[in-house]
Design an enzyme around this catalytic site. Structure first.
Site, PDB file in Angstrom:
ATOM      1  N   ALA A 256      -6.079 -21.111   1.924  1.00 37.14           N
ATOM      2  CA  ALA A 256      -6.009 -19.963   1.085  1.00 37.14           C
ATOM      3  C   ALA A 256      -6.469 -18.610   1.329  1.00 37.14           C
ATOM      4  CB  ALA A 256      -6.471 -20.280  -0.605  1.00 37.14           C
TER       5      ALA A 256
ATOM      6  N   GLY B  38      -6.153 -14.299   0.945  1.00 35.43           N
ATOM      7  CA  GLY B  38      -5.285 -12.809   0.280  1.00 35.43           C
ATOM      8  C   GLY B  38      -5.733 -12.685  -1.233  1.00 35.43           C
ATOM      9  N   ASP B  39      -5.101 -12.213  -1.858  1.00 39.04           N
ATOM     10  CA  ASP B  39      -5.185 -11.941  -3.513  1.00 39.04           C
ATOM     11  C   ASP B  39      -5.496 -13.422  -4.195  1.00 39.04           C
ATOM     12  OD1 ASP B  39      -5.182  -9.233  -2.850  1.00 39.04           O
ATOM     13  OD2 ASP B  39      -3.470  -8.930  -4.261  1.00 39.04           O
TER      14      ASP B  39
ATOM     15  N   CYS C 219       0.854  -1.126   0.170  1.00 45.78           N
ATOM     16  CA  CYS C 219       0.128   0.080   0.026  1.00 45.78           C
ATOM     17  C   CYS C 219       0.876   1.134   0.152  1.00 45.78           C
ATOM     18  CB  CYS C 219      -1.075   0.019   1.109  1.00 45.78           C
ATOM     19  SG  CYS C 219      -1.851  -1.441   1.597  1.00 45.78           S
TER      20      CYS C 219
ATOM     21  N   SER D 270     -10.050 -26.956  -1.562  1.00 45.82           N
ATOM     22  CA  SER D 270     -10.760 -28.159  -1.760  1.00 45.82           C
ATOM     23  C   SER D 270      -9.975 -29.556  -0.955  1.00 45.82           C
ATOM     24  CB  SER D 270     -10.931 -28.723  -3.075  1.00 45.82           C
ATOM     25  OG  SER D 270      -9.657 -28.428  -3.799  1.00 45.82           O
TER      26      SER D 270
HETATM   27  C1  LIG Z   1       0.227   0.240  -5.867  1.00 44.02           C
HETATM   28  C2  LIG Z   1      -0.739  -0.547  -4.683  1.00 44.02           C
HETATM   29  C3  LIG Z   1      -1.229   0.098  -3.705  1.00 44.02           C
HETATM   30  C4  LIG Z   1      -2.345  -0.604  -3.018  1.00 44.02           C
HETATM   31  N1  LIG Z   1      -2.720   0.009  -1.969  1.00 44.02           N
HETATM   32  C5  LIG Z   1      -3.562  -0.409  -1.034  1.00 44.02           C
HETATM   33  C6  LIG Z   1      -4.159  -0.050   0.237  1.00 44.02           C
HETATM   34  O1  LIG Z   1      -4.080   1.498   0.234  1.00 44.02           O
HETATM   35  N2  LIG Z   1      -4.934  -0.491   0.733  1.00 44.02           N
HETATM   36  C7  LIG Z   1      -5.347  -1.829   0.691  1.00 44.02           C
HETATM   37  O2  LIG Z   1      -6.015  -2.374   1.521  1.00 44.02           O
HETATM   38  N3  LIG Z   1      -4.936  -2.596  -0.388  1.00 44.02           N
HETATM   39  C8  LIG Z   1      -3.983  -1.974  -1.288  1.00 44.02           C
HETATM   40  N4  LIG Z   1      -3.147  -2.528  -2.311  1.00 44.02           N
HETATM   41  C9  LIG Z   1      -3.589  -3.826  -2.472  1.00 44.02           C
HETATM   42  C10 LIG Z   1      -2.636  -4.956  -1.777  1.00 44.02           C
HETATM   43  O3  LIG Z   1      -1.314  -4.442  -1.968  1.00 44.02           O
HETATM   44  C11 LIG Z   1      -3.130  -6.106  -1.989  1.00 44.02           C
HETATM   45  O4  LIG Z   1      -4.221  -6.643  -1.729  1.00 44.02           O
HETATM   46  C12 LIG Z   1      -2.022  -7.211  -0.805  1.00 44.02           C
HETATM   47  O5  LIG Z   1      -0.677  -7.100  -1.296  1.00 44.02           O
HETATM   48  C13 LIG Z   1      -2.367  -8.581  -1.034  1.00 44.02           C
HETATM   49  O6  LIG Z   1      -1.383  -9.258  -0.098  1.00 44.02           O
HETATM   50  P1  LIG Z   1      -1.186 -10.914  -0.319  1.00 44.02           P
HETATM   51  O7  LIG Z   1      -0.119 -11.388   0.754  1.00 44.02           O
HETATM   52  O8  LIG Z   1      -2.429 -11.522  -0.631  1.00 44.02           O
HETATM   53  O9  LIG Z   1      -0.278 -10.852  -1.807  1.00 44.02           O
HETATM   54  P2  LIG Z   1       0.742 -10.186  -2.404  1.00 44.02           P
HETATM   55  O10 LIG Z   1       1.155  -8.818  -1.581  1.00 44.02           O
HETATM   56  O11 LIG Z   1       0.903 -10.129  -3.784  1.00 44.02           O
HETATM   57  O12 LIG Z   1       2.023 -11.161  -1.663  1.00 44.02           O
HETATM   58  C14 LIG Z   1       2.100 -12.376  -2.211  1.00 44.02           C
HETATM   59  C15 LIG Z   1       3.709 -12.695  -1.965  1.00 44.02           C
HETATM   60  O13 LIG Z   1       3.843 -14.188  -2.313  1.00 44.02           O
HETATM   61  C16 LIG Z   1       5.174 -14.489  -3.202  1.00 44.02           C
HETATM   62  N5  LIG Z   1       4.776 -15.815  -4.090  1.00 44.02           N
HETATM   63  C17 LIG Z   1       3.799 -16.013  -4.966  1.00 44.02           C
HETATM   64  N6  LIG Z   1       4.018 -17.177  -5.632  1.00 44.02           N
HETATM   65  C18 LIG Z   1       5.266 -17.709  -4.891  1.00 44.02           C
HETATM   66  C19 LIG Z   1       5.752 -18.993  -4.673  1.00 44.02           C
HETATM   67  N7  LIG Z   1       5.292 -20.084  -5.612  1.00 44.02           N
HETATM   68  N8  LIG Z   1       6.659 -19.130  -3.935  1.00 44.02           N
HETATM   69  C20 LIG Z   1       7.189 -18.390  -2.868  1.00 44.02           C
HETATM   70  N9  LIG Z   1       6.617 -17.201  -3.034  1.00 44.02           N
HETATM   71  C21 LIG Z   1       5.491 -16.868  -3.578  1.00 44.02           C
HETATM   72  C22 LIG Z   1       5.078 -13.070  -4.189  1.00 44.02           C
HETATM   73  O14 LIG Z   1       6.106 -12.884  -4.825  1.00 44.02           O
HETATM   74  C23 LIG Z   1       4.569 -12.080  -3.146  1.00 44.02           C
HETATM   75  O15 LIG Z   1       5.528 -11.580  -2.556  1.00 44.02           O
HETATM   76  C24 LIG Z   1      -2.480  -1.914  -3.199  1.00 44.02           C
HETATM   77  C25 LIG Z   1      -1.678  -2.526  -4.330  1.00 44.02           C
HETATM   78  C26 LIG Z   1      -0.868  -1.755  -4.913  1.00 44.02           C
HETATM   79  C27 LIG Z   1      -0.358  -2.785  -6.148  1.00 44.02           C
END
Ligand SMILES: Cc1cc2nc3c(=O)[nH]c(=O)nc-3n(C[C@H](O)[C@H](O)[C@H](O)COP(=O)(O)OP(=O)(O)OC[C@H]3O[C@@H](n4cnc5c(N)ncnc54)[C@H](O)[C@@H]3O)c2cc1C
Length: 455
Positions: free
Chosen positions: A283, A285-286, A54, A277
């Site tokens: 699972a 997050g995104d 963020c 499943s």
């Molecule tokens: C510019 C920007 C601004 C944002 N601002 C906001 C905000 O103000 N408020 C808000 O709520 N949300 C915001 N978001 C959204 C938020 O960043 C995402 O929703 C959040 O990062 C999701 O978290 P996550 O851990 O699910 O995924 P990610 O942050 O994508 O992290 C997943 C991690 O897993 C790693 N990974 C993937 N596959 C593998 C593998 N096979 N082996 C090992 N590691 C792996 C990836 O490299 C990554 O580091 C923003 C997003 C962006 C791009």
């Protein structure tokens, strides 16, 4: 000999393995440690130098240096969570093990997938030209992007959602840089806000000399090797030496798909306990599908706040018999453009009507300190959306910095399904230097405004 083999194998056996080191992965690990203090936990992430997602837009001018937005490993160290920098390339759910790029194998009892998302790249002519960037959550990539931004004069941002708008706000602070936004929808921030709030965002960006092109598509990126301009669907051409794509993200699902886990359009399928499943795999997050709080429909929401809520639920549920339920997302979100704070939670008026709800809307405007002549007072505008019998469905706030927490009061009210009269009876703390007046509190006034319409 047997002892040695056994020792090596035991070393690679963990009670809990988490794949991904973004907000969802870290909070899953930290929560698992709280609920299961004696379990062996491993987190595997493929990016060594991560960033706070963020905070990315603010790495270019607001923060002194990009490293100020580093996503550190302190919470993992403090919680005795082992960390591996490696990429998981295979999940064998029968043998309950993961295999990494460095050819290591780790066995798990419970696995949490938190692999996040990747930015969407538009399939248009010229997309591979030099000067076209997406937003990867990686320090070295973003440091290079910062250096390129410094040398740019005409920056075109594709997408007027929160990423595009936050980038435009930040980059328009640079001297001698022209910033434009191209948005397909009629207004910026149109997925999270009704038009009057989107219009406030538009006006704030215009004050910063950001050019906004709405109801338009980018059709082509022009230039020999490097971008020089972009062509729009109305035939216009805009000069550009940099194009930043901020049009959304797609979930990282390939690992889960190859493992035979069920996948839906929105990501890795999960039940209300956030189990996939496979009963030993969760699972969050995104990378996982999202369920709407109100309708239970599958929706696309990618927010760090939603990701960490899910991580706290899954981190608790791993070995629990009486697991906690995920109630679905209300997609609470806030942003700031120049001095304007905007917050949105639950349904907008537009989405509520589209989904067939009969609604009543309440509006109110006041000041966020009292009397209004107090230093640093801002106007505050609140809109509340209620279903016809009077249950809160959504809210939007615009104002100064205080709006960032006012929206969270409304989020809480939505999660607890507050009625109109419960909001009217809200018990709040007020102080002249800190809040709106008790006689003129905008959430209460908006509820009263809706109540009058109901009567
Ligand atoms: C510019 C920007 C601004 C944002 N601002 C906001 C905000 O103000 N408020 C808000 O709520 N949300 C915001 N978001 C959204 C938020 O960043 C995402 O929703 C959040 O990062 C999701 O978290 P996550 O851990 O699910 O995924 P990610 O942050 O994508 O992290 C997943 C991690 O897993 C790693 N990974 C993937 N596959 C593998 C593998 N096979 N082996 C090992 N590691 C792996 C990836 O490299 C990554 O580091 C923003 C997003 C962006 C791009």
């Amino acid at each position: 000999m047997w002892g040695v083999i056994k020792m090596v194998k035991n070393k690679m056996l963990y009670d809990i393995i988490i794949i991904g080191g973004g907000p969802a992965g870290i909070i899953s690990a930290v929560t698992a440690r709280k609920y299961y203090p004696k379990r062996k936990i491993l987190l595997i992430k493929n990016i060594e130098k991560g960033v706070i997602p963020c905070g990315i837009p603010y790495m270019f001018t607001t923060l002194k240096k990009p490293e100020d937005n580093k996503l550190g490993n302190t919470p993992l160290k403090e919680n005795n969570i082992k960390l591996r920098i490696d990429e998981v390339i295979e999940i064998n759910k029968q043998k309950r093990k993961v295999i990494t790029k460095n050819k290591d194998e780790f066995k798990y009892k419970k696995l949490i997938l938190a692999m996040g998302s990747q930015p969407i790249v538009l399939p248009i002519e010229g997309i591979n030209k030099k000067g076209v960037y997406t937003i990867y959550k990686e320090m070295n990539y973003l440091k290079k992007l910062k250096n390129k931004i410094k040398k740019s004069k005409n920056i075109v941002i594709v997408g007027g959602g929160f990423i595009g708008v936050e980038f435009a706000d930040e980059l328009s602070k640079l001297k001698n840089v022209n910033v434009s936004i191209i948005e397909l929808l009629p207004k910026v921030l149109f997925n999270s806000f009704d038009k009057e709030f989107s219009e406030l965002a538009t006006q704030e960006l215009i004050k910063k000399e950001v050019k906004i092109y709405t109801n338009l598509k980018i059709e082509k990126i022009n230039g020999k090797e490097k971008v020089v301009s972009v062509s729009l669907s109305d035939g216009k051409t805009i000069s550009a030496d940099m194009v930043i794509l901020g049009i959304g993200a797609k979930p990282n699902i390939s690992l889960a798909k190859n493992a035979g886990l069920k996948i839906s359009k929105g990501g890795i399928s999960v039940n209300k306990y956030l189990r996939t499943s496979d009963k030993n795999i969760f699972a969050v997050g995104d990378c996982s599908e999202k369920t709407d709080f109100f309708t239970r429909e599958k929706i696309s929401v990618m927010l760090a706040s939603t990701a960490t809520t899910e991580a706290r639920i899954a981190g608790c549920n791993l070995f629990e018999k009486f697991a906690r339920k995920n109630m679905g997302t209300i997609a609470s979100y806030s942003t700031k453009i120049k001095d304007l704070t905007l917050g949105s939670t639950g349904m907008t008026e537009k989405t509520a009507v589209e989904r067939g709800f009969k609604i009543i809307v309440g509006n109110a405007e006041s000041f966020d300190k009292h009397p209004k002549n107090m230093p640093n007072t801002s106007k505050i505008k609140v809109k509340l959306i209620f279903s016809r019998p009077g249950i809160i469905l959504g809210g939007q706030v615009a104002g100064g910095e205080s709006a960032g927490e006012v929206i969270n009061i409304i989020s809480t009210a939505i999660q607890k399904k507050f009625s109109l009269s419960e909001l009217e009876d809200l018990q709040i703390a007020t102080h002249p230097k800190l809040t709106s007046a008790p006689t003129n509190y905008p959430i209460i006034n908006a509820a009263q405004n809706a109540l009058q319409k109901l009567k």
